[in-house]
Write a protein that holds these residues in place. Structure first.
Motif, short mmCIF file in Angstrom:
data_model
loop_
_atom_site.label_atom_id
_atom_site.label_comp_id
_atom_site.label_asym_id
_atom_site.label_seq_id
_atom_site.Cartn_x
_atom_site.Cartn_y
_atom_site.Cartn_z
N GLU A 329 0.83 -1.21 0.00
CA GLU A 329 0.00 0.00 0.00
C GLU A 329 0.86 1.25 0.00
O GLU A 329 0.53 2.25 -0.65
CB GLU A 329 -0.93 -0.03 1.21
CG GLU A 329 -2.00 -1.11 1.11
CD GLU A 329 -2.69 -1.41 2.42
OE1 GLU A 329 -3.69 -2.16 2.40
OE2 GLU A 329 -2.24 -0.89 3.47
N LEU A 330 1.99 1.20 0.69
CA LEU A 330 2.93 2.32 0.69
C LEU A 330 3.49 2.53 -0.72
O LEU A 330 3.64 3.68 -1.17
CB LEU A 330 4.06 2.06 1.68
CG LEU A 330 5.17 3.12 1.76
CD1 LEU A 330 4.61 4.49 2.11
CD2 LEU A 330 6.23 2.69 2.79
N ALA A 331 3.81 1.45 -1.41
CA ALA A 331 4.32 1.56 -2.78
C ALA A 331 3.30 2.25 -3.68
O ALA A 331 3.65 3.09 -4.52
CB ALA A 331 4.67 0.18 -3.33
N VAL A 332 2.03 1.90 -3.51
CA VAL A 332 0.97 2.51 -4.33
C VAL A 332 0.80 3.99 -3.99
O VAL A 332 0.71 4.84 -4.87
CB VAL A 332 -0.36 1.74 -4.13
CG1 VAL A 332 -1.51 2.48 -4.79
CG2 VAL A 332 -0.24 0.34 -4.70
N ARG A 333 0.76 4.30 -2.70
CA ARG A 333 0.63 5.72 -2.31
C ARG A 333 1.80 6.54 -2.84
O ARG A 333 1.63 7.65 -3.33
CB ARG A 333 0.55 5.84 -0.79
CG ARG A 333 -0.77 5.35 -0.18
CD ARG A 333 -0.92 5.82 1.26
NE ARG A 333 -2.13 5.31 1.89
CZ ARG A 333 -2.59 5.71 3.06
NH1 ARG A 333 -1.92 6.64 3.74
NH2 ARG A 333 -3.70 5.21 3.58
N LEU A 347 9.83 -0.95 -6.87
CA LEU A 347 8.95 -0.76 -5.72
C LEU A 347 8.24 -2.06 -5.36
O LEU A 347 8.10 -2.40 -4.18
CB LEU A 347 7.93 0.34 -6.01
CG LEU A 347 8.44 1.78 -5.97
CD1 LEU A 347 7.35 2.74 -6.45
CD2 LEU A 347 8.91 2.17 -4.58
N PHE A 348 7.76 -2.76 -6.38
CA PHE A 348 7.09 -4.04 -6.13
C PHE A 348 8.04 -5.01 -5.41
O PHE A 348 7.64 -5.69 -4.46
CB PHE A 348 6.62 -4.67 -7.44
CG PHE A 348 5.29 -4.16 -7.92
CD1 PHE A 348 4.20 -4.08 -7.07
CD2 PHE A 348 5.12 -3.76 -9.24
CE1 PHE A 348 2.97 -3.62 -7.51
CE2 PHE A 348 3.90 -3.30 -9.70
CZ PHE A 348 2.81 -3.23 -8.83
N THR A 349 9.28 -5.07 -5.86
CA THR A 349 10.25 -6.00 -5.26
C THR A 349 10.51 -5.66 -3.80
O THR A 349 10.52 -6.54 -2.93
CB THR A 349 11.56 -5.98 -6.06
OG1 THR A 349 11.31 -6.40 -7.41
CG2 THR A 349 12.59 -6.92 -5.43
N LEU A 350 10.72 -4.38 -3.51
CA LEU A 350 10.98 -3.96 -2.13
C LEU A 350 9.76 -4.21 -1.25
O LEU A 350 9.90 -4.57 -0.07
CB LEU A 350 11.38 -2.49 -2.10
CG LEU A 350 12.73 -2.17 -2.74
CD1 LEU A 350 12.91 -0.66 -2.86
CD2 LEU A 350 13.87 -2.77 -1.92
#
Length: 670
Positions: A329-333, A347-350
Motif C-alpha cells: 500500500e505504501l508503494a501505491v501511495r 517498488l514491487f520487489t521492495l
C-alpha cells in the motif's frame, strides 16, 4: 448477435457501475468532512479516548456568561457564534477565530463592557491561558493528532488512468482519449480528491471502451512499427502451451503476473482462478490461446481492484485503531503521489521483501523516484493545479489591446512557470524560490519580451528554455514576476489588482477571501460623485461600500503593488503618461511600494507561505483536504523543512514520512 453482445456489455457495465457506486458512496461517507462546514464536522472517535482532551469545561462557563449574549444562538455579531463550538472538531477547526479572540482579550477589547458581566482579570487570564495551551498549542502525542484521517477509496483520475494503462500494458497508446474519457474540470483544488470522485454509468461504459481499445492495440497493432509493442507482447506471453505445458498452465504464467501488477498487490485466494476460468472457457469454445488470454484480461481492466486504490482493513470490524499501511500500500501511495501512475518493478520487489518502509530504504526510493522523469507528474498535476495555471488559456487579455500576446508567447509564459516549478524537483531548489529568485527559465522569445540581457559569455538563447540569471534591473524573479500569473489575473484591456491580490491570498498564503456579496455593485460611479480620475480611485470608491471594505483592505494593496506589470506582464514605469501608482498598505502594517516591497511583505509571512505549501502538497498526496487532526503532521513537516534549508526534497520526504501518509484506519470505522 451484435445487439445482444452490446446489451450484455451494457448490463455488465451497469452491474459494475452499481458496485463501484457503492464503493464511491463509502468514500463520500468516510470523507463527508470534506463537504460540510467546518463547524459542523464530527470529531473522529480516536479523539474521544480522553474524556475532554481540550478541557473545554474550563472555558465554556466563561464564554456562556460573558460572550454568548453577543456571540451565541440568538445573536452573532461579526458572524461569530461561540455556542456552536462544543466538540473537538468544531473547536479546533476554528483556530483562526480563537486567535482573533486571544488578540481581543490581550487588547482588552473583549468583552467590550466587562463590568456588566463581572468579567475579571482572573477570568481574562484563565480564558487566555486556555486558548494558548489547549487550542493553539499542538501536542503531537495527544490522541487528537494521532488520527490519520478518514480511510479513502480513491479512483483513478483521467491522467492516472492513462498513465497506469500505459505502464501496465507497456504500450505507447492513450486508451483514455480513444474512449473519450474527459479531463476533470477543477477551477480550484485537485482532480484526485476522493470526496469529489464518482464513477457513473456513462464513465463505466467508457472504461469498457478504453479497455477494448487498449487490448486491440496490444494484440493487433503492427509490431514492426513499435519495438515497445513487441516487447509488451513478449512480456505478456511469458509462456505458451506446448508438449510440456498445458494451455491452462501457460495462461496462468501469463495472467498471474499481469493480474498482480493490475491489482498492485499480492493476489488473494481464488482471484487468479476466476480469471483463468474465463480463459479456459474461451479455449474450450475453440478460441486461440492469444484470444483466450485477451478475453481474460478485459474484466481485470474494468475491475474495482484496478480502477480504485483499495487498501485492506487490518483490525477487527468496528475498531477505530490507527495502524501502519502495508509495504504494498505504501508503494501505491508513493507512486501515485510522485508519478501519478502505478509502482514500478523496483517498488514491487521492495514491497514483496517488506523492506520498503524501512527509513533508509524509503528515503533512497523517494530520491530515486524524484530523479525519474516520471516525477514531472508533480509539476503537471500538482504544481499547475495549485497555481491555477489552467486559467492561462482562458485568460481575458486580448490581442486587440496587447498585440504582443501571440499564441507562441502565451505558450512561452506557461513553459517558464513549468520549468521553474519542475526545477524545484530536478535541482532540489528551496521552496522559498517561489516567492523570489535570482533566476528564471526563458527562451529567445520570452527573454526579448522581458527585456532580459544575458551575460556576454553566454550564448544567445534559442527555442529551448534555459536557466537565466537575473539582475535587479530585470524586475523578475519568483512567481509574481511571471507573465503567466500576471496574465491570468488580468482583465481584457487592463490589469485587475483585485484579482491579483486575491490570487496571492488564495494560492500563496492559503487565506482566500470570502466570495463577494450577491448584490455587490459593479465598478460604476454613484450618483452625486465626481468621476474618478484613475482606476485606483474608482476601485477605492467601490471598496468603500460597507459590504466590501474589509476584504478590499486585504486584497487591493497586494494587487496594486504589481501595477508596474501591465495586463500581460510587461514592465512599465508609467500609465497614461503618469508614474505607476504601486503603493500599498495592509491593515496594521507599514506602507510598501512595488514588487520589491510586496516581496518583503511576503517574506515577512514566510512561515505562512511555507505552511500553506505544505498543506497543498499533503492535500494532493493524501487525496483529501487537510483537517485539524493533521496539524501536528503539518507542523512537524515544516520544522524539518526549515532544518533542511527549505529544500523541496525535504518537503516531499516529510510528506511521505507523515502519519496521515503512513497510517490508516479501517474503512467505515467510527
Amino acid at each position: 448477435m451484435l445487439r445482444r453482445a452490446r446489451f450484455s456489455i451494457r448490463c455488465l457495465a451497469r452491474l459494475l457501475a452499481t458496485a463501484l457506486g457503492v464503493a464511491a458512496l463509502l468514500v463520500r461517507a468516510s470523507h463527508a468532512a470534506d463537504e460540510s462546514p467546518q463547524a459542523n464536522k464530527a470529531a473522529p472517535a480516536i479523539a474521544h479516548e480522553a474524556a475532554d482532551p481540550l478541557d473545554f469545561q474550563q472555558a465554556r462557563p466563561l464564554l456562556e456568561k460573558h460572550c454568548f449574549a453577543c456571540h451565541g444562538d440568538k445573536k452573532q455579531e461579526g458572524g461569530v457564534n461561540f455556542s456552536a463550538l462544543s466538540d473537538v472538531a468544531s473547536i479546533l477547526s476554528q483556530r483562526a477565530l480563537w486567535h482573533k479572540a486571544q488578540a481581543a482579550l490581550a487588547g482588552e477589547e473583549m468583552p467590550p463592557e466587562p463590568e456588566k458581566t463581572g468579567f475579571s482579570a482572573a477570568d481574562r487570564a484563565r480564558l487566555t491561558n486556555w486558548i494558548e495551551n489547549r487550542v493553539e498549542k499542538i501536542d503531537p502525542a495527544s490522541p487528537i493528532y494521532l488520527d490519520p484521517g478518514p480511510p479513502l477509496v480513491r479512483q483513478f483520475t483521467r491522467a492516472e488512468y492513462e498513465r497506469t494503462m500505459r505502464e501496465l500494458l507497456r504500450i505507447d497508446f492513450d486508451p483514455a482519449s480513444a474512449a473519450g474519457i474527459a479531463e476533470e474540470q477543477t477551477a480550484t483544488g485537485y482532480a484526485n480528491l476522493a470526496g469529489s470522485q464518482l464513477i457513473t454509468e456513462p464513465l463505466m461504459e467508457k472504461y469498457f471502451a478504453a479497455a477494448e481499445a487498449a487490448l486491440d492495440y496490444l494484440f493487433t497493432a503492427d509490431v514492426k512499427r513499435s519495438w515497445r509493442l513487441k516487447g509488451a507482447r513478449e512480456s505478456l506471453f511469458a509462456a505458451r502451451p506446448g508438449a510440456q505445458l498445458s494451455a491452462h498452465a501457460a495462461a496462468a504464467q501469463c495472467l498471474g503476473p499481469f493480474l498482480r501488477r493490475a491489482y498492485r498487490r499480492p493476489l488473494q485466494e481464488g482471484e487468479l482462478d476466476r480469471v483463468l476460468a474465463i480463459a479456459d472457457r474461451a479455449l474450450q469454445q475453440g478460441d486461440s490461446f492469444d484470444l483466450a488470454v485477451r478475453k481474460a484480461m478485459k474484466p481485470v481492466l474494468v475491475s474495482p481492484y484496478f480502477l480504485y486504490s483499495l487498501e485492506t482493513d487490518q483490525r477487527p470490524p468496528g475498531s477505530h485503531e490507527a495502524y501502519p499501511i502495508t509495504d504494498h500500500e505504501l508503494a501505491v501511495r508513493l507512486s501515485y503521489f510522485l508519478w501519478a501512475s502505478m509502482p514500478d518493478d523496483a517498488l514491487f520487489t521492495l514491497a514483496d521483501e517488506n523492506v520498503l518502509s524501512q527509513p533508509d530504504v524509503l528515503r533512497w526510493q523517494v530520491q530515486r523516484m524524484l530523479a525519474d522523469p516520471k516525477a514531472y507528474a508533480l509539476t503537471d498535476y500538482f504544481g499547475m493545479q495549485w497555481l491555477q495555471l489552467q486559467r492561462l488559456h482562458r485568460a481575458l487579455p486580448s490581442k486587440d489591446f496587447f498585440p504582443a500576446l501571440t499564441g507562441s508567447l502565451k505558450n512561452d509564459m506557461e513553459q517558464e512557470t513549468r520549468h521553474f516549478f519542475d526545477a524545484l524537483r530536478t535541482k532540489d531548489h528551496r521552496v522559498l524560490d517561489l516567492l523570489d529568485a535570482n533566476y528564471t527559465y526563458a527562451n529567445a522569445e520570452l527573454a526579448q519580451f522581458y527585456g532580459l540581457r544575458l551575460s556576454p559569455d553566454k550564448k544567445p538563447l534559442g527555442n529551448d528554455f534555459e536557466e537565466v540569471a537575473l539582475r535587479p534591473e530585470d524586475h523578475r524573479g519568483g512567481l509574481l514576476a511571471m507573465s503567466s500569473i500576471l496574465t491570468l489575473t488580468s482583465h481584457t484591456d487592463r490589469t485587475k489588482p483585485t484579482s491579483r491580490g486575491k490570487w496571492i491570498l488564495e494560492v500563496l498564503l492559503g487565506t482566500p477571501p470570502p466570495p463577494p456579496p450577491a448584490n455587490v455593485s459593479q465598478l460604476t460611479t454613484p450618483k452625486g460623485h465626481a468621476e474618478p480620475k484613475t482606476f485606483r480611485e474608482k476601485l477605492a470608491l467601490h471598496a468603500s461600500e460597507a459590504s466590501c471594505a474589509a476584504c478590499h483592505k486585504r486584497i487591493d494593496p497586494l494587487g496594486f503593488a504589481l501595477e508596474n506589470y501591465d495586463a500581460i506582464g510587461a514592465w512599465r514605469e508609467q500609465v497614461a503618461g503618469a508614474p505607476v501608482d504601486n503603493a500599498g498598505r495592509l491593515p496594521g502594517e507599514e506602507a510598501f511600494h512595488g514588487p520589491d516591497g510586496l516581496k518583503r511583505i511576503l517574506h515577512a509571512r514566510q512561515d505562512q507561505f511555507v505552511r500553506n505549501f505544505t498543506v497543498q502538497l499533503l492535500t494532493y498526496a493524501l487525496g483529501r483536504n487537510i483537517e485539524y487532526y493533521d496539524e501536528a503532521a503539518v507542523a512537524e513537516i515544516d520544522q524539518e523543512l526549515a532544518r533542511q534549508d527549505y529544500r523541496f526534497s525535504a518537503l516531499v520526504l516529510g510528506v511521505v514520512n507523515s502519519r496521515p501518509f503512513r497510517y490508516r484506519r479501517n474503512l467505515g470505522s467510527p
